[in-house]
Design an enzyme around this catalytic site. Sequence first.
Site, PDB file in Angstrom:
ATOM      1  N   HIS A 195       0.810  -1.223   0.000  1.00  0.00           N
ATOM      2  CA  HIS A 195       0.000   0.000   0.000  1.00  0.00           C
ATOM      3  C   HIS A 195       0.842   1.271   0.000  1.00  0.00           C
ATOM      4  O   HIS A 195       0.302   2.359  -0.209  1.00  0.00           O
ATOM      5  CB  HIS A 195      -0.973  -0.007   1.182  1.00  0.00           C
ATOM      6  CG  HIS A 195      -0.328   0.166   2.524  1.00  0.00           C
ATOM      7  ND1 HIS A 195       0.054  -0.881   3.327  1.00  0.00           N
ATOM      8  CD2 HIS A 195       0.009   1.301   3.221  1.00  0.00           C
ATOM      9  CE1 HIS A 195       0.565  -0.422   4.449  1.00  0.00           C
ATOM     10  NE2 HIS A 195       0.542   0.910   4.399  1.00  0.00           N
ATOM     11  N   SER A 202       4.678   2.567   7.864  1.00  0.00           N
ATOM     12  CA  SER A 202       4.386   1.361   7.073  1.00  0.00           C
ATOM     13  C   SER A 202       5.590   0.967   6.229  1.00  0.00           C
ATOM     14  O   SER A 202       6.190   1.795   5.530  1.00  0.00           O
ATOM     15  CB  SER A 202       3.186   1.605   6.158  1.00  0.00           C
ATOM     16  OG  SER A 202       2.029   1.849   6.927  1.00  0.00           O
ATOM     17  N   ASP A 219       0.370  -7.756   1.283  1.00  0.00           N
ATOM     18  CA  ASP A 219       0.706  -6.332   1.491  1.00  0.00           C
ATOM     19  C   ASP A 219       2.227  -6.124   1.517  1.00  0.00           C
ATOM     20  O   ASP A 219       2.766  -5.422   2.370  1.00  0.00           O
ATOM     21  CB  ASP A 219       0.069  -5.806   2.774  1.00  0.00           C
ATOM     22  CG  ASP A 219       0.113  -4.277   2.847  1.00  0.00           C
ATOM     23  OD1 ASP A 219       0.262  -3.633   1.787  1.00  0.00           O
ATOM     24  OD2 ASP A 219       0.044  -3.727   3.968  1.00  0.00           O
TER      25      ASP A 219
END
Length: 600
Positions: free
Chosen positions: A327, A443, A360
């Site tokens: 993402h 992230s 992910d």
Amino acid sequence: MDEGTPTKAKWWSRPRPRGVSGPGESDTPTPATTGSDGDFVLRAPEEGAPGAGSGVPEAEGDFELRVPLGGGNSEGDFALARPVPTDTPVDDRSTEPVDAVGQGPAEPATVRPEPAHGSDSTSTPPYGVPGPWAPAPPVQHPATAPAHGAAIPTPPPPPAHATPVTRDTVTSGPPKDHDVPAPHGSPTPTPPEALPPVPSTPWQNYDPWAPVPAPLQQTGAAVDTKDTRRRRARRALLASALLLALVAGGVGGVVGAYLERNGAGGDVVELPQAAEEPRGRAPDSVAGIAARALPSVVTLHVSGTEESGTGTGFVLDDRGHILTNNHVVEPAGTDGEISVTFHSGDTAKATVVGRDSGYDLAVVEVSDVRGLKPMTLGNSDNVQVGDPVVAIGAPFDLEGTVTSGIISAKERPITAGGESGGGTDVSYVDALQTDAPINPGNSGGPLLDSRARVVGINSAIRSADDGSGSGTGQAGSIGLGFAIPVNQAKRVAEELINTGKATHPVIGVTLDMDYTGDGARVGTKSGDGGPAVTEGGPGDRAGLEAGDVITEVDGRRIHSGDELIVKTRAHRPGDRLELTVERDGREKSVSLVLGSSDGD
């Protein structure tokens, strides 16, 4: 009296030969007796005149007056008697006698001159001639001053046996170039060595024939002119001003620093402070872990046609591969741009090697970058709840942010994504839970153990909700962070690097995601209307049927379909699973080998 200055004899005092008339007797002098300047000159006495042959010099010599023939009286003028012959000095270069007044060798005179004036009643000698009782003093003059800095010589003491100097023994005048034999009865000359040394005093006897002293010489130092002295004074003044300015500036700086640090006056408060400590830290401390890991952590800036974002990643190898979340790079799409900033501040462009939304995870690559430091990978199976961990990332684009915490839980099934609809971008993660603060921008960053080894990839957080369902709750860390276990990430990253895509382990059945009971129930049909159990798939071979409820995986209880997917995704294709299945109210064990998403 004349102070010894030689004067020319005047007409009234010049000696004249006997029988020659005075000035009043003849107004016109004869050529023999007249000088070139109009004055009278004396001539030698005639042959046979009284006094001839008595040793009186010729006309060019000096004459001494004597008592006139006939004895004279006490009131007349007297001529000085000639020196005693024995006192006449002799030139040290010859044996000829020298005239008493130092004018040369004595020569016989034919006629002795007599004074040109007659006797007077006062017996006063003529003007300009000293009397016999008062010899003329010698002319005094200052001696040559010694050069500046030279010592004044001390005159040597006279010898003890030196003969006293008398008027009769002192001679003057240069020696003649020719020698004249001394006449009979001449005095014995005094040896030069017997004469006392001439005193070296500021004033001494003047000797016109003495050797000319050496000219004065300079000491070698240049004589400064007025301009030179003025320039030297200006330079000295300028140097003094500069020195004074430097000293004043230094003193002012010290005083100013002291006043700035301690105050201008009054009570000064100085707080205690710890001394400086060594910069090194224990390797297992947060500082030690951060020092070793930061050079391998990067910040990614992604921009696409519709959106942009910031995330974190870390270096996998020295070939330029960097692991991050899917993402994070997804906004770039196929024509976006990804920029990587290293801990040193250098930046480089990156391209996507492969990415997978189900895990992910994504791998990007930078080119032509030297000195990369790969991050050491740990083993997430060794992690225990309560172990200390450190999270590094760039929350809100604050790169290099370090936070710490512990492992709060393991195998926490989470799902993330799904904003695009259809569930194609949903991630299923059997995650590590941590209370280390993780915020947007963290992230893709590493979660490290106490040895600075990667045990997870920070991927998701749980934010507080205001309960209104508006989604306006706190978008920050509340101590609930989740990371993909590094064992799963390692397998996916290797597949992405080697093939550009990742494989998903599957059971080969379609689940009923609307089931609210405990466990995961197999649906009645697939999404395209076909059977829920794929024919020939792993589930079909293990004997699963539609409507079966799977309650355990490898002996661990599951409560939903998502948990079953997560547990399945935690394995590799080809791994064997032990399932507990309820069918018609009875439990049975089923063993199957996982397949892959592409039917392998």
